[in-house]
Design a protein around this motif. Structure first.
Motif, PDB file in Angstrom:
ATOM      1  N   LEU A 103      58.158  33.679  45.622  1.00  0.00           N
ATOM      2  CA  LEU A 103      57.001  32.799  45.507  1.00  0.00           C
ATOM      3  C   LEU A 103      56.553  32.853  44.059  1.00  0.00           C
ATOM      4  CD1 LEU A 103      54.863  31.039  47.016  1.00  0.00           C
ATOM      5  CD2 LEU A 103      53.488  33.120  47.212  1.00  0.00           C
ATOM      6  N   ALA A 104      56.458  31.705  43.410  1.00  0.00           N
ATOM      7  CA  ALA A 104      56.160  31.657  41.975  1.00  0.00           C
ATOM      8  C   ALA A 104      54.904  30.835  41.715  1.00  0.00           C
ATOM      9  CB  ALA A 104      57.338  31.051  41.214  1.00  0.00           C
ATOM     10  N   PHE A 105      54.124  31.274  40.736  1.00  0.00           N
ATOM     11  CA  PHE A 105      52.957  30.513  40.297  1.00  0.00           C
ATOM     12  C   PHE A 105      52.628  30.904  38.867  1.00  0.00           C
ATOM     13  CE2 PHE A 105      51.345  34.376  42.274  1.00  0.00           C
ATOM     14  CZ  PHE A 105      50.356  34.819  41.401  1.00  0.00           C
ATOM     15  N   GLN A 106      51.740  30.162  38.244  1.00  0.00           N
ATOM     16  CA  GLN A 106      51.275  30.449  36.891  1.00  0.00           C
ATOM     17  C   GLN A 106      49.763  30.628  36.916  1.00  0.00           C
ATOM     18  OE1 GLN A 106      53.104  26.854  35.121  1.00  0.00           O
ATOM     19  NE2 GLN A 106      54.215  28.218  33.753  1.00  0.00           N
ATOM     20  N   ILE A 107      49.274  31.514  36.053  1.00  0.00           N
ATOM     21  CA  ILE A 107      47.848  31.804  36.005  1.00  0.00           C
ATOM     22  C   ILE A 107      47.437  32.019  34.558  1.00  0.00           C
ATOM     23  CG2 ILE A 107      48.259  34.280  36.369  1.00  0.00           C
ATOM     24  CD1 ILE A 107      45.612  34.365  37.933  1.00  0.00           C
ATOM     25  N   ASP A 108      46.250  31.551  34.169  1.00  0.00           N
ATOM     26  CA  ASP A 108      45.772  31.800  32.816  1.00  0.00           C
ATOM     27  C   ASP A 108      44.978  33.099  32.807  1.00  0.00           C
ATOM     28  OD1 ASP A 108      42.606  30.941  32.649  1.00  0.00           O
ATOM     29  OD2 ASP A 108      43.709  29.808  34.166  1.00  0.00           O
ATOM     30  N   LEU A 109      45.151  33.875  31.738  1.00  0.00           N
ATOM     31  CA  LEU A 109      44.533  35.185  31.632  1.00  0.00           C
ATOM     32  C   LEU A 109      43.929  35.362  30.247  1.00  0.00           C
ATOM     33  CD1 LEU A 109      47.366  37.319  33.261  1.00  0.00           C
ATOM     34  CD2 LEU A 109      45.153  36.791  34.300  1.00  0.00           C
ATOM     35  N   LYS A 110      42.682  35.779  30.202  1.00  0.00           N
ATOM     36  CA  LYS A 110      42.056  36.135  28.940  1.00  0.00           C
ATOM     37  C   LYS A 110      42.589  37.496  28.484  1.00  0.00           C
ATOM     38  CE  LYS A 110      37.867  33.701  30.386  1.00  0.00           C
ATOM     39  NZ  LYS A 110      36.456  33.860  30.826  1.00  0.00           N
ATOM     40  N   PRO A 111      42.349  37.872  27.246  1.00  0.00           N
ATOM     41  CA  PRO A 111      42.813  39.181  26.783  1.00  0.00           C
ATOM     42  C   PRO A 111      42.324  40.306  27.690  1.00  0.00           C
ATOM     43  CG  PRO A 111      42.093  37.870  24.923  1.00  0.00           C
ATOM     44  CD  PRO A 111      41.723  37.101  26.151  1.00  0.00           C
ATOM     45  N   LYS A 112      43.261  41.135  28.144  1.00  0.00           N
ATOM     46  CA  LYS A 112      42.984  42.314  28.968  1.00  0.00           C
ATOM     47  C   LYS A 112      42.339  41.965  30.321  1.00  0.00           C
ATOM     48  CE  LYS A 112      44.414  45.494  26.066  1.00  0.00           C
ATOM     49  NZ  LYS A 112      45.562  46.373  26.403  1.00  0.00           N
ATOM     50  N   GLN A 113      42.336  40.721  30.687  1.00  0.00           N
ATOM     51  CA  GLN A 113      41.656  40.310  31.912  1.00  0.00           C
ATOM     52  C   GLN A 113      42.460  40.672  33.154  1.00  0.00           C
ATOM     53  OE1 GLN A 113      41.231  36.061  32.555  1.00  0.00           O
ATOM     54  NE2 GLN A 113      39.477  36.321  33.914  1.00  0.00           N
ATOM     55  N   THR A 114      41.746  41.071  34.202  1.00  0.00           N
ATOM     56  CA  THR A 114      42.312  41.226  35.534  1.00  0.00           C
ATOM     57  C   THR A 114      41.707  40.165  36.439  1.00  0.00           C
ATOM     58  OG1 THR A 114      42.690  43.610  35.340  1.00  0.00           O
ATOM     59  CG2 THR A 114      42.483  42.726  37.561  1.00  0.00           C
ATOM     60  N   ARG A 115      42.543  39.494  37.212  1.00  0.00           N
ATOM     61  CA  ARG A 115      42.054  38.504  38.166  1.00  0.00           C
ATOM     62  C   ARG A 115      42.628  38.817  39.544  1.00  0.00           C
ATOM     63  NH1 ARG A 115      42.572  32.449  35.820  1.00  0.00           N
ATOM     64  NH2 ARG A 115      40.950  32.098  37.385  1.00  0.00           N
ATOM     65  N   ILE A 116      41.776  38.699  40.547  1.00  0.00           N
ATOM     66  CA  ILE A 116      42.220  38.857  41.930  1.00  0.00           C
ATOM     67  C   ILE A 116      42.828  37.539  42.391  1.00  0.00           C
ATOM     68  CG2 ILE A 116      41.559  39.389  44.292  1.00  0.00           C
ATOM     69  CD1 ILE A 116      41.381  41.749  42.366  1.00  0.00           C
ATOM     70  N   VAL A 117      44.003  37.629  42.966  1.00  0.00           N
ATOM     71  CA  VAL A 117      44.713  36.464  43.497  1.00  0.00           C
ATOM     72  C   VAL A 117      44.821  36.623  45.006  1.00  0.00           C
ATOM     73  CG1 VAL A 117      46.939  35.275  43.585  1.00  0.00           C
ATOM     74  CG2 VAL A 117      45.990  36.004  41.384  1.00  0.00           C
ATOM     75  N   THR A 118      44.558  35.560  45.713  1.00  0.00           N
ATOM     76  CA  THR A 118      44.664  35.555  47.172  1.00  0.00           C
ATOM     77  C   THR A 118      45.797  34.635  47.590  1.00  0.00           C
ATOM     78  OG1 THR A 118      42.293  35.954  47.430  1.00  0.00           O
ATOM     79  CG2 THR A 118      43.466  35.071  49.331  1.00  0.00           C
ATOM     80  N   ILE A 119      46.683  35.159  48.401  1.00  0.00           N
ATOM     81  CA  ILE A 119      47.755  34.340  48.963  1.00  0.00           C
ATOM     82  C   ILE A 119      47.417  34.106  50.432  1.00  0.00           C
ATOM     83  CG2 ILE A 119      50.215  34.140  49.415  1.00  0.00           C
ATOM     84  CD1 ILE A 119      50.660  36.141  47.165  1.00  0.00           C
TER      85      ILE A 119
END
Length: 852
Positions: A103-119
């Motif tokens: 499963l592939a996707f793209q996400i934008d990230l700020k410097p050192k940022q952590t983001r929660i992703v929900t599938i």
């Protein structure tokens, strides 16, 4: 005959077993994605193994999945997230066994940022309603016009010659887009200049850009002498394109080698990854590179401990003049092309160039290797046309502009991009699975651990405390507005929505469709307590609604049934009776005999919403009060038409229906708003429907939970008033859908289909209305088992509301007593709602009156 004690025991066992709970259609898996670098990454490429996901969710279906994210960095923050951002994703079957592998996707990230992703994944039909139609951002095409296989993103396009040349060629693009279909069209000459782009590179006898070859005795040996070669397009979608070539029996250095060559191009990127797998190649040296040209600027970035990849980049005049290939190679002196190879591994190095190729020797470990191939043409975006119009205007392009390139394409800028790309390849985002199992999206965190069970009487007292606080606080404000000056959008002292935390109501200008619920709540409390304060407060607000009935829309029913009609019943004052009858008359003015529906917003309107089923209550009352059967007849016609047009076969509902009111109009507007008018071809006869849609649910084909609640309650009451079996059947059909879709705690999502995928709003107001509808239906159903279930489920929902959603929920709850949390007027709104308070109080008082 069964003995009485045994019969009682049997009944107790049945009740203890409880009702069957609805199965959620959607489950979710949580993960975190972290940018390890100090750079902004606008489209970080993420690949998840389906096998790994199945280890924690055995029923996971990659083809029925939606990927969402927010700015939450922790699960705690994610639990407070109300609205998510959907990320285009795609599932890929890499080995052709008809099962997804990644499963592939793209996400934008700020410097050192952590983001929660929900599938989120689950029921196919539900996912299909929820998943967006992602634009296709990559493509692939095999055609003999290309002499082989091509692949592309919006930025660049490539092709590999499917013959003994086995070289990779390049198409430059002046305007971002997907053009392989055009390049491969009959009679189209992709060598000629175009505002979109063309074939700008000359291969000759070289290996091209990033192709594989062997280096034997200092000479390049192409993948040319092979026993068998095959190609396949693995995927080409919104996120990436993957193409693959396999070679058997490649004769090189006196042996036969098997080779798999796989190219992966991600959306928006200038380059592609070339990954190879070799068998029978031990001891051989392999190289890649570009066509050798004189006078190119060059830069080599050696592998480092933190960036284990070699990068070799070239810049200069290597753009071939337009037109079919000539014998003499002519490069344009006023155009530059940058090409680069980024080869993974500490052991990757620059190889000795030969007369045709400038070479890189990538590291090969256990027969596997990979490198990244990228290109930047200094003419890209030179024809970046943007059309600011739609429909016929977009075809004429009268509103188009040509954007200047956002940054100069220079060697320095190219090298900066290579450095950034190398860091992204060698220091990818860190992905951590946070879920140990797949679960439904959670209810709000503050509802999950109630301290103790409340009694119905305790809950009534809490709502009473809240009403006293509200009335005392707002009495001075409402008193400042003269009864004659109060209008739908004028005058102070009215409210609808408030804070979950402080309990404070938010001021609004004038009364909305909701003010009757506050008045109705006060009358209910007066009826229960005989406390004259509640009567005085009810009449204080009610005075602002009197004599406004004939200018109201269909919500004249909400405003005056809960206000004037209830006031008349409790006080006997004729002014309230007259107000109620004026409300009934106004609703009749809005009724269209051609459609047999009450138009929601204006006489002769084209829109009726499902909420109108509740406004019929003023007609049912008028029929009883006056003995005039016309009111009941009008209500029956409206209810039957609503059942036909707004209630689906499975018991779900549409929120709104638009129809031909008799004037064959072609433009339709909701809520009397001309600013959001929709033009729809109207070819139906007068009185026929044109389309359905939703204002507040997720989509036109989903089910807004409060609208479903209005329908359940409205049809239950309509059957009680008319005894028409068609209305009972409709009410029970709606109840069946509701009970089959309620979450575990009995409080629906704002939309039954969404289940927290896009908007994580529960709607406690919808739950209170549903409970009221079920309780009323329990008195009317002719099926004893269904009647018992409706009563049981109605009580369960009310109990859940007062235990989990009505403050205080636990000993540390700082919110003032009696605040019903997590109502959703229109997503992503989350707070207290006056109609939630009213219907919960109504439910509690009903249960108190029907204890046995």
């Amino acid at each position: 005959m069964l003995k009485l004690p045994f019969l009682i025991l049997l009944i107790l066992l049945i009740l203890a077993a409880g009702p069957a709970r609805a199965t959620p259609r959607i489950k979710v898996v949580k993960l975190s994605v972290t940018n390890p670098s100090e750079e902004f990454r606008p489209h970080e490429n993420i690949v998840l193994s389906v096998a790994e996901l199945k280890r924690i969710a055995s029923d996971f279906k990659a083809g029925d999945a939606i990927v969402t994210t927010s700015d939450a960095a922790t699960l705690e923050e994610d639990a407070r997230t109300l609205q998510t951002t959907e990320l285009p994703s795609q599932a890929d079957d890499l080995d052709g066994d008809s099962r997804y592998d990644e499963l592939a996707f793209q996400i934008d990230l700020k410097p050192k940022q952590t983001r929660i992703v929900t599938i989120a994944y689950g029921d196919s039909a539900t996912i299909q309603r929820l998943r967006s139609d992602y634009p296709k951002r990559t493509a692939s095409k095999f055609t003999m016009k290309f002499d082989g296989l091509g692949w592309e993103s919006e930025a660049n396009a490539w092709r590999i010659y499917f013959d003994k040349r086995n070289a990779i060629d390049f198409f430059g693009k002046r305007r971002p887009g997907l053009y392989l279909e055009m390049f491969g069209a009959p009679e189209y000459v992709y060598h000629w200049e175009s505002p979109l782009g063309r074939d700008i590179y000359r291969i000759g006898d070289a290996i091209g850009i990033g192709a594989i070859a062997a280096l034997v005795d200092g000479k390049v040996v192409k993948v040319s002498d092979v026993a068998e070669r095959k190609w396949r397009i693995i995927s080409a979608g919104p996120v990436r394109v993957i193409v693959e070539l396999t070679y058997k029996g490649w004769k090189v250095a006196g042996r036969e080698v098997s080779l798999r060559s796989r190219m992966t191009q991600w959306a928006g990127e200038h380059g592609f990854e070339h990954r190879i797998a070799l068998e029978g190649a031990d001891g051989l040296t392999f190289v890649t590179g570009i066509v050798r040209q004189p006078g190119l600027q060059e830069k080599v970035l050696e592998p480092t401990a933190t960036e284990p990849a070699l990068a070799r980049a070239w810049w200069g005049h290597q753009v071939e003049e337009e037109g079919p290939p000539a014998t003499a190679i002519q490069m344009l002196p006023d155009q530059n092309l940058g090409l680069a190879i980024i080869a993974s591994g500490h052991e990757s190095k620059v190889a000795q160039d030969d007369p045709l190729n400038m070479l890189v020797q990538p590291e090969v470990v256990k027969g596997k290797s990979s490198w990244y191939v990228t290109a930047l043409w200094d003419q890209e975006k030179s024809e970046n046309l943007v059309v600011n119009a739609s429909g016929a205007d977009s075809r004429s392009r009268n509103s188009s502009i040509v954007l200047a390139p956002s940054a100069p394409n220079t060697f320095e800028a190219f090298i900066d991009g290579i450095r950034e790309t190398r860091r992204r390849i060698t220091q990818p985002a860190q992905v951590t699975l946070l879920s140990s199992s797949a679960e439904p999206q959670s209810a709000p965190a503050d509802t999950l651990q109630p301290a103790q069970k409340k009694t119905f009487a305790e809950a009534v007292d809490l709502l009473k405390q809240s009403a006293v606080r509200t009335a005392a606080e707002w009495d001075p404000l409402i008193s400042r507005t003269s009864p004659t000056d109060a209008e739908p959008y004028k005058g102070q002292g009215f409210f609808t929505e408030g804070s979950d935390q402080t309990g404070e109501w938010r001021e609004q200008n004038g009364f909305f469709w909701t003010t009757g619920f506050w008045i109705g709540e006060l009358w209910l409390l007066y009826e229960r307590t005989k406390d004259e304060r509640f009567r005085r407060w009810a009449e204080l607000w009610e005075a602002r609604l009197l004599n406004k009935e004939m200018v109201e829309n269909h919500d004249v029913g909400f405003l005056n049934y809960y206000g004037s009609v209830r006031a008349y019943r409790l006080t006997g004052e004729m002014k309230y009776r007259e107000s109620g009858l004026r409300g009934a008359e106004r609703l009749k003015q809005l009724y269209n005999p051609t459609t047999e529906l009450v138009a929601s917003w204006a006489v002769g309107g084209d829109d009726t919403i499902v909420d109108s089923m509740m406004n019929l209550q003023i007609w049912w009352w008028a029929a009883r009060e006056t003995g005039d059967a016309e009111w009941r007849g009008l209500g029956l016609k409206h209810a039957l038409r609503t059942a036909d047009w707004l209630v689906r076969q499975d018991g779900s509902t549409s929120q709104s229906v638009h129809y031909n009111p008799g004037d064959n109009r072609q433009e339709f507007a909701s809520a009397a708003s001309t600013t959001h008018a929709v033009k729809v071809p109207n070819n139906v006869r007068p009185g026929e429907r044109v389309f359905t849609h939703t204002h507040q649910g997720f989509a036109a084909d989903s089910t807004w939970s409060r609208g479903e609640a209005w329908a359940l309650y409205g049809f239950a009451v309509a059957y009680r008033e008319t005894k028409d079996p068609r209305l009972l059947s409709t009410a029970e059909k709606i109840a069946g859908y509701v009970l089959d879709h309620l979450p575990e705690d009995g409080v629906p999502w704002y939309d039954y289909v969404d289940e927290g995928v896009h908007f994580r709003n529960r709607d406690s107001s919808a739950a209170a209305i549903v409970a009221g509808g079920l309780l009323k239906l329990s008195e009317s159903s002719t099926n004893p088992k269904l009647a018992a279930r409706y009563r049981r489920e109605g009580e369960r929902i009310v109990q859940s509301l007062i235990d989990r959603y009505l403050s205080p929920v636990n000993a540390n709850d700082k919110t003032p007593p009696g605040v019903l949390r997590h109502g959703s007027s229109t997503r992503p709104n989350d707070g207290r709602l006056i109609y939630g308070d009213y219907y919960l109080l109504e439910d509690l008082l009903w249960l108190d009156q029907h204890k046995n």
